[in-house]
Design an enzyme around this catalytic site. Structure first.
Site, PDB file in Angstrom:
ATOM      1  N   PHE A 156       0.858  -1.191   0.000  1.00  0.00           N
ATOM      2  CA  PHE A 156       0.000   0.000   0.000  1.00  0.00           C
ATOM      3  C   PHE A 156       0.886   1.230   0.000  1.00  0.00           C
ATOM      4  O   PHE A 156       1.735   1.402   0.882  1.00  0.00           O
ATOM      5  CB  PHE A 156      -0.911   0.020   1.233  1.00  0.00           C
ATOM      6  CG  PHE A 156      -1.875   1.175   1.234  1.00  0.00           C
ATOM      7  CD1 PHE A 156      -3.105   1.064   0.613  1.00  0.00           C
ATOM      8  CD2 PHE A 156      -1.542   2.373   1.852  1.00  0.00           C
ATOM      9  CE1 PHE A 156      -3.992   2.129   0.607  1.00  0.00           C
ATOM     10  CE2 PHE A 156      -2.419   3.443   1.847  1.00  0.00           C
ATOM     11  CZ  PHE A 156      -3.656   3.327   1.223  1.00  0.00           C
ATOM     12  N   ASP A 241       9.351   2.467   1.243  1.00  0.00           N
ATOM     13  CA  ASP A 241       8.226   3.209   1.814  1.00  0.00           C
ATOM     14  C   ASP A 241       8.187   2.926   3.317  1.00  0.00           C
ATOM     15  O   ASP A 241       7.777   1.860   3.750  1.00  0.00           O
ATOM     16  CB  ASP A 241       6.938   2.749   1.128  1.00  0.00           C
ATOM     17  CG  ASP A 241       5.676   3.408   1.671  1.00  0.00           C
ATOM     18  OD1 ASP A 241       5.695   3.887   2.828  1.00  0.00           O
ATOM     19  OD2 ASP A 241       4.657   3.423   0.960  1.00  0.00           O
ATOM     20  N   LYS A 270       3.149   9.997   8.299  1.00  0.00           N
ATOM     21  CA  LYS A 270       2.495   9.503   9.509  1.00  0.00           C
ATOM     22  C   LYS A 270       3.160  10.006  10.785  1.00  0.00           C
ATOM     23  O   LYS A 270       2.988  11.154  11.170  1.00  0.00           O
ATOM     24  CB  LYS A 270       2.360   7.985   9.471  1.00  0.00           C
ATOM     25  CG  LYS A 270       1.302   7.521   8.453  1.00  0.00           C
ATOM     26  CD  LYS A 270       0.945   6.081   8.601  1.00  0.00           C
ATOM     27  CE  LYS A 270      -0.089   5.620   7.583  1.00  0.00           C
ATOM     28  NZ  LYS A 270      -1.415   6.214   7.781  1.00  0.00           N
TER      29      LYS A 270
END
Length: 413
Positions: A156, A241, A270
Site C-alpha cells: 500500500f 516506503d 504519519k
C-alpha cells in the site's frame, strides 16, 4: 461519568450525556449528511485526548491503541508538540515554497543526519504525496529507456492516482484504472520473483519493509538486502516506503536500517508530524538531485508549523529514549497478546509498537467492536487481522490493561 470511563481511569466530560441519542449520535448523523460516504460513518465521535487516552463527545474514555493509524507518535496533547506548534503559529505559519524558513531547513538536516549519507529532502503533506514525488523522481532519473516499475502484491502506497497505481491491492486499485503507468506486481517476500521482474528496463522497485495496510506483514529476513542487490545489478532504484514503519515505530528510527541497507529513495509521513500533516521524500546520491527547478512542488508541503511539529517529535523521541522504550514495551505487548490463550487468536506478528493479532477466523470487525465496548480502540485492518499501533509513549501499565482485558474481549466476539 460512564462505568467504562471509570474502569480505565478516564473521566467523563461534565454535562455530556451518554448512550444512544447523545451528542455522539447527533454528530454522527450530521457527519452522514455532510460528508462523502467513502469512510462510512465512524462508530465513535471523539472530542479530546490526553496522552494515550481519548474521550468521545459523550464522555466515554478509551485507551487509544490506533494512534491515528500510527500517526500520533507522542500521543495526544503532548506538551512538547503543543508548545512547538503554538510558538510557530504565533511567529510564521506559512510561507509557500517561494521562501526559505528555518524549521524546514533544520528538519531536512535532522532527517539526513538520522538516515546517513548524501541526500536531499522534498517535503509533502502526506504519505501518498511522498510516494507521488518518489515515483516522479525515479522516472525523471531513469529517462525514457526504463519504462516500468515493480511493486509488491499486498503493498500500500496511497490512494492518489500515481500512488494507487503502485498499490498492490486490486480491490482498491482496479476501479480507478487504467493508470498512466506500467507497474508490475510480484509476490512480496519472494526473491526469485523480484529477480525475474527487475530487468534493465525497470526504473525502480517500491517496497515496504513491513506491509502495514496488508496486515503488518514483515519482509522475510534478507529480503530487503536481496532487493538492494537485485536493483544494483539491474541499475534500478530501490524505493523504501517507511510511511508507517518509520520514526521509531519498530524500535529503530527506520526499519530498513535493521537490514544494513540504504535505499536510493525513502518516503516518510504519519509519525513524522505526530498529528500534523507532513511527509517527506528523501533521495540519496544522484536521486537527491534528479529533480530540476520546476519539476515538482507543493504549496503547503513542509510549512513552518508542520516542520516545527516534526522537530518536536524527533527531539522528544531522542530525549526521552523512546526507541528503547518502544522495543521493551513492544515485547511486553506481543507477549501479553500471545498469552491470551483463545482459539480465535492464531498468532501475533510485527515489531515494536506495531503488532498484528492474526485471527483464525474472519472476525476482526467483531473483535474491534468488543474491544471498543471494553474501552480500547484497535483497528480491523483485514477481515482476519487486528492492527495495534499505539502512541510510542504508551506505558507498561497501559499495555497491561489491554492484554489483561484481551481474553474477555475475544470471548465476547
Amino acid at each position: 461519568m460512564s462505568e467504562r470511563s471509570e474502569r480505565i481511569g478516564g473521566h467523563g466530560a461534565p454535562g455530556l450525556s451518554s448512550g444512544e441519542g447523545g451528542l455522539g449520535t447527533d454528530l454522527r448523523n450530521r457527519f452522514e449528511t455532510a460528508m462523502m460516504p467513502n469512510y462510512g460513518v465512524p462508530p465513535v465521535a471523539l472530542a479530546r485526548g490526553e496522552g494515550c487516552r481519548v474521550w468521545d463527545v459523550d464522555g466515554n474514555a478509551y485507551l487509544d491503541l490506533i494512534g491515528g493509524i500510527a500517526v500520533s507518535a507522542l500521543g495526544h496533547a503532548h506538551p512538547a508538540l503543543v508548545e512547538a506548534v503554538s510558538a510557530q503559529a504565533g511567529t510564521l505559519a506559512h510561507t509557500s515554497n517561494l521562501f526559505v524558513h528555518e524549521p524546514g531547513v533544520r528538519l531536512a538536516e535532522r532527517l539526513l543526519g538520522l538516515l546517513g549519507g548524501d541526500g536531499r529532502v522534498f517535503f509533502t503533506n502526506s504519505g501518498a504525496e511522498a510516494n507521488e514525488a518518489a515515483y516522479k523522481l525515479v522516472r525523471r532519473h531513469a529517462g525514457p529507456d526504463r519504462t516500468y516499475v515493480v511493486a509488491a502484491d499486498g503493498g500500500f502506497h496511497g490512494r492518489t492516482m500515481g500512488a494507487l497505481a503502485l498499490t498492490g491491492k486490486a480491490s482498491i486499485r482496479e476501479p480507478f484504472g487504467p493508470f498512466g503507468a506500467d507497474v508490475r506486481f510480484v509476490t512480496y517476500g519472494s526473491v526469485d520473483a523480484l529477480r525475474e521482474a527487475v530487468t534493465g528496463e525497470c526504473a525502480a522497485v517500491f517496497l515496504e519493509p513491513t506491509q502495514g495496510e496488508g496486515g503488518i506483514v514483515p519482509a522475510p529476513e534478507g529480503y530487503l538486502a536481496a532487493a538492494r542487490q537485485i536493483c544494483d545489478e539491474a541499475g534500478a532504484a530501490l524505493v523504501i516506503d517507511e510511511i508507517q514503519s518509520g520514526i521509531g515505530r519498530t524500535g529503530v528510527w527506520f526499519q530498513h536500517q535493521r537490514e544494513g541497507i540504504r535505499p536510493d529513495v525513502i518516503t516518510l509521513a504519519k509519525g513524522l508530524g505526530g498529528g500534523l500533516p507532513i511527509g517527506a521524500c528523501v533521495g540519496f546520491g544522484d536521486y537527491g538531485t534528479a529533480f530540476g527547478k520546476g519539476d515538482h512542488g507543493s504549496t503547503f508541503g513542509g510549512n513552518p508549523i508542520a516542520c516545527a511539529a516534526a522537530l518536536a517529535v524527533l527531539d522528544t523521541i531522542d530525549k526521552e529514549g523512546l526507541l528503547d522504550h518502544v522495543t521493551a514495551v513492544g515485547e511486553q505487548l506481543a507477549d501479553g497478546i500471545a498469552a491470551a490463550g483463545h482459539p480465535l487468536l492464531a498468532r501475533v506478528r510485527g515489531a515494536g509498537l506495531w503488532r498484528a493479532l492474526v485471527l483464525s477466523e474472519p472476525k476482526s470487525a467483531d473483535v474491534e467492536a468488543a474491544a471498543r465496548d471494553a474501552g480500547f480502540l484497535v483497528n480491523a485492518v483485514k477481515p482476519d487481522v487486528i492492527r495495534v499501533a499505539p502512541p510510542l509513549i504508551i506505558t507498561s501499565g497501559e499495555v497491561a490493561s489491554f492484554t489483561a482485558a484481551l481474553p474477555d474481549i475475544l470471548r465476547k466476539t
